[in-house]
Design a protein around this motif. Structure first.
Motif: not given
Length: 494
Positions: A194-201, A261
């Motif tokens: 959950d702490s990962l940014p959306a673009d990284k995921r 998003i």
């Protein structure tokens, strides 16, 4: 770096070439350091010393030997850059600070190889995601180390477990690809996901898809070369089906991330960065994709014979997901109709949302392993659809009460003609088209007809010019005419 970025890595000959180039770089860096110590000032000499130490560390780093000496070289370069970063202008200080940050991962990796650091694999991967020119060799080395570790770990991976099935894996490349995908899945399903940014995921999802597609490619190549062995073909077909089902699940998860998003941008006001604001129609299209993904996954799992109870339960779960997606799609479709001012359609769709949400909630509550987050989401959807349907009903009544007054106001604006000379459409020109002249979608004032009317060409009888008449030689008709008898005096006068 060109040799390091080859698809299968450098071979023995290319690796020898790579090491030779690094040796030459160390040689010239050392000569450059000696020259600067004699001819240059103290700052230039320190910079040359740091660069030479950095290149020596890179050579030992690539040779996989003398990790202590490599660590000493990297630390020496870091110490020089730290000292240089304390002086000079701001641009130089920032540059030196960046070099210190880029050297840090190599130092930590050397400590890890020596055994003085308990650096985990996940931390190494995070270091490899850092940006900077000094990290190119580190990232290439890290990828090679991770590939070697996966190959060693894949040797013990003999089966793939999926919904009660056990599929043997004989191909080493297939094992490595599956293992790589499973390692990446830990990043999106782990406690820190959950702490990962959306673009990284999203980038992680793309890597997972690439790994699983590579595994399926290897499986299909094995199927083509399986020959007449029915048992091997059955195992490979089952493994391909299992990998395809896992790939379908991850596709649904990725599209759900795209939905989340888009929802976060749905009610956002456009800011100075010109960030795109989501429209309800875009969410409807995303839910169409999710419905298609769920249907494809259900068809894939339902195919084949001798299905186990786990597969039947998974197919039912896919159908339940489709029902939830239908309810959410219907909700945003109702929003789009509401924004268009179509109250009747929006009200009917909100009522449909309530029906679908109620049905999905009843089926979820009957399951023992129901996802509480989905239940809470459906309950929220149910409440919002009920409140929105009441709002649409009230707005429709208000608009109906105000309709005669608005209609009379709009009709009163209709005139025979207008001052706008650019106006091209008039009511008299559209008599064969059913199109309202006072609807809310009509932006400009309606006009009846052009006045005064414009000139039009009128038809008249044609002009005939007989050009042949003067050229026709008519025959003599004297022999057919009546001859008058004249007296003697009349003849004289003639």
């Amino acid at each position: 770096m060109e040799k390091k970025t080859l698809p299968d890595g450098p071979n023995a000959r290319q690796r020898g070439y790579l090491i030779g180039r690094l040796r030459k770089a160390v040689k010239w860096a050392t000569l450059f350091q000696d020259l600067c110590s004699i001819k240059g000032d103290s700052r230039t000499s320190l910079e040359a010393e740091a660069y030479a130490a950095y290149m020596r560390g890179n050579l030992l780093f690539e040779q996989d030997q003398n990790w202590e000496v490599a660590l000493k070289s990297f630390k020496s370069a870091r110490a020089v850059y730290e000292e240089l970063g304390k002086y000079g202008d701001l641009e130089n200080q920032v540059l030196c600070r960046e070099r210190v940050e880029e050297l840090e991962p190599s130092i930590r990796y050397c400590l890890h190889k020596i055994g003085e650091s308990n650096l985990q694999t996940s931390e190494l991967l995070r270091i490899g995601e850092m940006e900077g020119p000094a990290l190119d060799l580190f990232r290439a080395k890290l990828e090679a180390v991770m590939s070697e570790a996966r190959s060693q770990q894949a040797a013990s991976m003999t089966e793939f477990h999926w919904l009660g099935h056990r599929f043997p894996i004989s191909n080493a490349k297939t094992r490595v690809s599956i293992l790589k995908a499973q390692e990446l899945e830990k990043d999106i399903h782990g406690p820190k996901a959950d702490s990962l940014p959306a673009d990284k995921r999203l980038a992680t999802f793309d890597k997972i898809f690439a790994a699983y597609n590579e595994a399926r490619s290897c499986i299909r190549n094995d199927l083509a070369s399986a020959g007449n062995s029915e048992s091997m073909k059955d195992d490979l077909s089952g493994l391909d089906k299992a990998i395809g089902a896992v790939l379908g699940q991850r596709t649904i998860e990725r599209n759900q991330l795209l939905v989340s998003i888009a929802i976060s941008k749905l009610n956002k006001v456009r800011d100075d960065k010109n960030e795109k604001v989501t429209k309800p129609e875009e969410l409807v299209r995303l839910y169409d994709l999710l419905l298609q993904n769920a249907a494809d996954l259900s068809d894939l799992v339902s195919s084949g014979r001798d299905r186990k109870p786990e597969e039947l339960a998974f197919a039912e779960e896919c159908e339940l997901k489709s029902l939830v997606f239908r309810a959410e799609r219907c909700f945003y479709l109702a929003k789009s109709y509401s924004l268009a001012g179509k109250r009747t359609e929006a009200y009917a769709l909100y009522c449909k949302v309530r029906f679908l949400a109620d049905t999905a909630l009843k089926e979820l509550q009957n399951l023992k392993t129901a996802d509480q987050a989905v239940i809470k989401e459906l309950q929220t959807l149910q409440k919002e659809s009920r409140s929105n349907s009441c709002i649409e009903h009230a707005l429709a009544i208000m608009e109906e009460e105000q309709a005669p007054e608005k209609l009379s106001q709009k009709i009163s604006t209709i005139s025979l003609t207008g001052k706008d000379k650019k106006l091209e459409k008039f009511l008299m020109d559209n008599l064969d088209v059913y199109e309202s002249a006072v609807d809310a979608s009509v932006k400009s004032m309606s006009r009846i007809e052009r006045f005064p009317p414009s000139f039009q060409a009128a038809a008249r009888s044609p002009i005939v010019l007989d050009l042949a008449y003067n050229l026709i030689e008519c025959p003599s008709l004297e022999n057919r005419t009546k001859k008058d008898k004249k007296s003697f005096l009349g003849r004289l006068w003639r």
